[in-house]
Every structure is written in structure tokens, then in C-alpha cells.
Design a protein around this motif. Sequence first.
Motif, PDB file in Angstrom:
ATOM      1  N   PRO B 143     -26.683  30.097 -80.544  1.00  0.00           N
ATOM      2  CA  PRO B 143     -26.968  29.706 -81.924  1.00  0.00           C
ATOM      3  C   PRO B 143     -26.903  28.193 -82.106  1.00  0.00           C
ATOM      4  N   ASP B 145     -26.917  25.252 -85.136  1.00  0.00           N
ATOM      5  CA  ASP B 145     -26.862  24.965 -86.568  1.00  0.00           C
ATOM      6  C   ASP B 145     -27.998  24.024 -86.920  1.00  0.00           C
ATOM      7  N   VAL B 213     -37.160  35.398 -86.309  1.00  0.00           N
ATOM      8  CA  VAL B 213     -37.757  35.983 -87.498  1.00  0.00           C
ATOM      9  C   VAL B 213     -38.720  34.995 -88.135  1.00  0.00           C
ATOM     10  N   VAL B 215     -40.914  34.561 -91.497  1.00  0.00           N
ATOM     11  CA  VAL B 215     -41.147  35.092 -92.834  1.00  0.00           C
ATOM     12  C   VAL B 215     -42.182  34.214 -93.513  1.00  0.00           C
ATOM     13  N   HIS B 220     -37.571  31.656 -89.979  1.00  0.00           N
ATOM     14  CA  HIS B 220     -36.399  31.795 -90.848  1.00  0.00           C
ATOM     15  C   HIS B 220     -35.154  31.522 -90.025  1.00  0.00           C
ATOM     16  N   GLY B 222     -31.961  30.847 -91.404  1.00  0.00           N
ATOM     17  CA  GLY B 222     -30.682  31.215 -91.999  1.00  0.00           C
ATOM     18  C   GLY B 222     -29.687  30.102 -91.762  1.00  0.00           C
ATOM     19  N   ARG B 223     -28.509  30.458 -91.294  1.00  0.00           N
ATOM     20  CA  ARG B 223     -27.507  29.434 -90.995  1.00  0.00           C
ATOM     21  C   ARG B 223     -27.534  29.064 -89.530  1.00  0.00           C
ATOM     22  N   GLY B 224     -28.578  29.491 -88.838  1.00  0.00           N
ATOM     23  CA  GLY B 224     -28.694  29.151 -87.431  1.00  0.00           C
ATOM     24  C   GLY B 224     -28.591  30.376 -86.549  1.00  0.00           C
ATOM     25  N   ALA B 225     -28.062  31.458 -87.084  1.00  0.00           N
ATOM     26  CA  ALA B 225     -27.904  32.666 -86.282  1.00  0.00           C
ATOM     27  C   ALA B 225     -28.853  33.760 -86.736  1.00  0.00           C
ATOM     28  N   ALA B 226     -29.761  33.456 -87.651  1.00  0.00           N
ATOM     29  CA  ALA B 226     -30.642  34.499 -88.161  1.00  0.00           C
ATOM     30  C   ALA B 226     -31.379  35.162 -87.012  1.00  0.00           C
ATOM     31  N   GLY B 227     -31.559  36.460 -87.108  1.00  0.00           N
ATOM     32  CA  GLY B 227     -32.221  37.202 -86.052  1.00  0.00           C
ATOM     33  C   GLY B 227     -31.250  37.790 -85.057  1.00  0.00           C
ATOM     34  N   ASP B 228     -30.000  37.483 -85.186  1.00  0.00           N
ATOM     35  CA  ASP B 228     -29.033  38.006 -84.229  1.00  0.00           C
ATOM     36  C   ASP B 228     -28.893  39.513 -84.394  1.00  0.00           C
TER      37      ASP B 228
END
Lengths: 372, 372
Positions: B143, B145, B213, B215, B220, B222-228
Motif C-alpha cells: 500500500p 499513501d 479499482v 471508477v 480510485h 481511497g486512502r491508498g489501500a483501496a482494492g485490498d
Amino acid sequence: MRGAQGDLLRLVAAGQAESRAELARMSGLAASSVSLRVEELIGTGLLVEEGAGTSRGGRRPRRLRLSPSAGVLAVADLGAHHARLGLLDLSGTPLVVEERPCDIALGPEATMDWIAASFEDLLLRHGPPGVPLRGVGTGIPGPVDPATGRVVAPSRMPGWNNFPVAERLGSHFDLPVLVENDANLMAAGEARSWPGRETLMVLKAGSGIGCGVIVNGALHRGRGAAGDISHVRVRSDSSVTCSCGHLDCLEAYASGAALMAVLGEQGIAVERPGDIVALVEDGVPEATALVRNAGRLIGEVLTVLVNFLNPDAIVVGGGLSSAEPLISAIRAAVYERCLPLATRDLEIAASRSGPDAALLGAGALLLDAVLA
Amino acid sequence: MRGAQGDLLRLVAAGQAESRAELARMSGLAASSVSLRVEELIGTGLLVEEGAGTSRGGRRPRRLRLSPSAGVLAVADLGAHHARLGLLDLSGTPLVVEERPCDIALGPEATMDWIAASFEDLLLRHGPPGVPLRGVGTGIPGPVDPATGRVVAPSRMPGWNNFPVAERLGSHFDLPVLVENDANLMAAGEARSWPGRETLMVLKAGSGIGCGVIVNGALHRGRGAAGDISHVRVRSDSSVTCSCGHLDCLEAYASGAALMAVLGEQGIAVERPGDIVALVEDGVPEATALVRNAGRLIGEVLTVLVNFLNPDAIVVGGGLSSAEPLISAIRAAVYERCLPLATRDLEIAASRSGPDAALLGAGALLLDAVLA
DNA sequence: CCATCTTCCTTCGAAATCGAAGATATGGCG
DNA sequence: CGCCATATCTTCGATTTCGAAGGAAGATGG
């Protein structure tokens, strides 16, 4: 109302800008251009100047507002047995909100015509004289295809499948029409109460379980069913068949309807989700345990989605949301199992917009259509 | 390179426009303004005119391309034991791609300095003379940030936690720097191969399991971990503790590393995920059964996310993706349990961009920074 | 109370953008 | 082959937008 003019009105209506200077900052236009356009908008009666704002260390801004006579929006939030109806001004402020009984089992034609008639009635009784109706919209307790405005495969709306709801509602009005899933509207409404939070999951915990998704400040519709979490399979010892035909759906365990059924079996009569909240507040242990368990199940589903989406906040609304154990249990599950990076600044909280969230959301979305 | 000029270059670079007329349509500018600006860009040597395109029923368009001498980008995709490195022109076309062994266990300083040196080496050997380097970027198997360019709580990168990767890489170059999670880069790369599909889930099935991800056409973060999705709890009879400390994470059952461990226990030696694919293609039943089961587990996790996000396509990439049973099993699980509205036009398919997807994604994202 | 700084808003000439009209180039069709 | 429909691209005057400068109104601080 077109183009740049519309953008400025939108910013004022959405509460994102209150002065010419703010409009310039938010819109990216030059201050001089903003002044020119604002002058025009005041000339056409859409904007009004309203006293001075508070200084930020220099000359005080001259506050701008949408003129109350710029127009009204008629919006509704349709539930299984009740509908909330309201009139909003163009900035989304409710002029009047009413709740009326209705029955979606009467079918889509009758229901949509009833909504149209109710709008006319509201306008007659509460509409400011001479102010034009600029748009109508309603929320629907089922999936809506955004491309066609049709209801698609609703699980609890017999007779509605594939009905062109938007078209029917629009046949009464020659105006922009909005038809959208109720949880999506709630999400759009909450979004304005969470400034700085760009990505939201808005859970609607009522008779059913719904969820609206805001990504980068905008409603994510997907194919119309985005946010659906009611048919996720939960971990469970027993085994229940859901109305959708699959086993152990979240909705079969954690929805208000499911909880009411269990309470009924235990001889505790409840009529609506709000009654469960009352039982919890009265300290009835069976109700509290049930609600806490529902929260845990919902929370476990949310862990997956929080890791995946990394939202800035999870907002819990709907009839069950005022039950404190529900939110606590959701919080516990999410904070326990999600990745640290995903929960670092994650807020999990009850609705800020209250019971009118869906109406406010309808107003916000309609505004875009009206000022297009 | 600023503002409108940048927008036009971006459209050409991304392959979204090939002529002045297309630029006018895509950018929303007037045709006359486009002509003026294109003339300037040709004047400064960034664009070149290159023959005529095919007629659409009228005069043939004069095709525009980014000048090969407009610049190059140096990009890398860092894995646990190997790195892919490449040079791209500004339209994202690879000039050269190499794979070299490396070891992230040597720590972030050494690794980033090695990448920088490798970029210099690539430029010396394959960089077109006189063409300036315009940006550098790398993917990281953990991940990142997005706000700070630091690695955050990576599960398999000891010594990297909280290291300012972007800063270190940038210290070698006075240029735009991109540092991003590897699955996110892969997603950004695939996105360009799926025109018309605005919302994508891009699964990276290699030693680990990652997901990027897209979109509305944009990554996308998120906070850096999106898709986890690697630490979702799966339904299982046995019980395995994952490296993250929780029970029964997807990664512990369905990642390439997990599969390799099981095969090792069965006396079948494998070195890398690609070896598993070879075993499957050779018809080794143990391998096929394992891969199929992994696909089923992944698919069951994806059902939740498909209902929630309603993507237009699920793209499977990574070292395991060429194992056909993996994708079949994912398909079966998703189509069986997702809502009809969510699967109606859902495509589930293998990567279209191939092994360079992450490099192409790095190029696409870097381009935005370069043309900002 | 007065100088100074900040912020808000307007003025006005310069520059960018637009859009209607026309020039250029091509395919299709009688 | 000649004409028309269509699409691309350019020209040029009208309009919009910009941005630097300055005026207006208030905060701050001696």
C-alpha cells in the motif's frame, strides 16, 4: 441557466459559495467574470444579495442567496407503506414535509399518479404564490436503472418490475424528473452534511438493508444496483433461505423485517422498525441482543467493503439507526478486522441529515438536472 | 503545457483523439480554437502531423501524433524478486521493456537507488538521443499513501514501513515522480484497453492477491489501500492464521504463494506462480484442482464487491491469470450469486494489456502529472 | 486615531475563445 | 462524370474571459 451561469447557481445552491469571492475560488473563473455573471443573475431574479457576511480579515463579503422565488422542487421518498413528501426551494431547504400512508402494492400506475396528485396538493396548500415548480423526483425502495428510469427486479415491489417509473411520473409534469433508489437518495442527502469527506458509504437500516455509495463526492450508481449489500452471504450456524433464493443472505438475518419476525416469534409484537428502537431504549434484553447481533453481521459485511473502498466515513441512517447498539456493534466489527490504513481516519456515525435525508438528496440531484 | 494546451496533448496521448475535429469534440473547445492551439503545439515540436486518417464520409482527417521527440518516461514495476523496467514515449508506447532480478529485502534506500540507476542505464542504452526524460514512476507491491508517497504497513516488505519512497526516487530526478501500488498501476493500464467500460475491478493474481479499482474511468485510491481484498475472511472448514494475524484470509488460501506452499507439501516443487500455470496446462490434476478452488474462493469474495460496485468488467491479470480454470471458477461463482442487474452486462475476462499492464498504467498516470 | 494589511469587489484594456461562414477534400449516387 | 451530402479544417469579426490595477471596507496594532 446554462453553462457557466448554471455552475455559479449550483455552487450557491449547494452552499459551497456565499459570496462573489468564494464563487471565483470555487469555480476557477476570474473574479471579474464572476462579478459580471452574478450581476446578470441578480438581474434575472435568480440570485439575491442578502446583507454582509463575516469578515475574514478584510472587507466583508456581500452574501448571495438563491432567490426564494427562483423555483421549488417537489420530492418524495416512497416506502412500502408510507411516503414522505416535501417541497424544497432550489437551495434544498425544505418548505414543507409531510408523511402520508400509501401502499406500493397498488401498483406503479396508481402509486405514481398518487404522488403526482400529492405534489399538486402540496403546491396548492404550501407553494409560494407565483413561484414556479422546477422539477419533481422520488425515491423508490428498489433498484432503478439510471439509463431508463425503470424499476428493475425489485425484491419487494410486486408488479413493478420493468415499469417505466420516471416516464409515468414525468407525464404529469413537463419538467426534469428524477427517479432513484431510496438508499442512493439518502446517500446524496448525507453527502452534503459531510464536507471534506469525499467517499462515503451510507447504510439504510430500516425494514430492509440498503446502502448508497458516494465516490469523490458523487453518487455512484453502477448499473442501478450499486451499494446492494442485502444479499451477501453471512457466516451463520443455522441456515435460512432468502426471498432471492439464496442461502443466508444478510437481509434474512439483520434487516428490520427479519428482526421483527424473530421478535414476533418470541411473542413481542412490533409493527415497524421504530418499535424495535423503542424496545431497545426500554432495555428489553431480547431486542438489544437482536440488534447487537444484526450490527455485528452488518459490520462483518462492511469490513470487506471498507478494505475495498477505503471510505472516509460510514453513515448509518434509516429507522433502526437510532438504536445505539447497532452502531456500536458495526464499529466494533469494522475496527477489529479492517486494515489499519483503511480505518485510520474512518468515521462511523449516525445520520446527520435525519429522516429527511432522502428528500434532501432528491433535491441535490434534481438541482443538477434543473441547472443543466 | 499548461491548461488547455495540456488537455489537448493528453487527449492525443491517451489515444482519445487523432485529429483536430476529434479534439474539438472531446475537449468541448471550438474547432477554431483547437486549430490555433494545435498549430502552436506543432510549432513547439510536441505534436506532429502524420498523414491522413480514414474518411468518415467527408474530407479525411489529418492525423495528429505526439512527436517521438517530445519526451520519454521511465517506469518500473517492482516485485518481490524481479522488477520490470521500461521506457515509454509520452503516448505510453513502450520503447523498451526489460526484466531484471532484484530483491526488495535489501531495503528501500538500496532498491530505490537501484531503480534510479537502472533508469539511467536504460536511457543510455535505449533512450533516443536528445529526447528529454519527462517523468519517472514505479509500482510497489504494497500500500502507498497517495498523499505522502510513503509505503504504509506493507505485509511483505520488511523495513519499508513508512519509508518516503517517492521522495527518495525523486531525489535522483528533478521531474514528476509517481509511486503507486502495483495492482493500482495494473488497473490504470488495463483501463485504456477497455474503452466504454467506465468502472472496472482489476484483479492481480500472482504471489499475492491484489485488486485495483477504476471508477468512472479514474483510479480510485481511497486512502491508498483501496482494492485490498487479500484479507477478507473466506468460508472454510479448516482454519489458517494469516500473516496479518486474522483467521482464514483469502490470501492464505488463494494466493499464488499459498498454492505453491500446498503443492510443495504434496512434493510438487514450484518456484513462481507461472510454474503453477504450466502444471495446469500439463494437466496435473492436483494443480488444476487447487487453482479451481482458488478461483471459487476469489469469486465468492468478488460476488460481494460486484453487488456493491456494479462494475462493467472484471479483469484478471497477474502471473496466475493465464490459468484458464481460475477465470472459469471466478465466473461461475460471480454469475451464480450476484444480482441479475449487476451481472447483466458484466464481462469477466483475462487481461488485455498483458504483462506490461502496470508499466502502461504508470505511463498513463505519469502523463497526467507531466502535462499538468 | 492613523498607518498598514487583508479581503472583497469593480474597472478596463489585452488576450483567448467562440461561432458563423467559407474553403478544402472525400465518398456516394444517378 | 458531375452534383450533392458529409466531414475536416481555416478565416475573421463578435463575444467572453482574463488579469492587473485600483477602489472600498474592514481588521490589526501601535
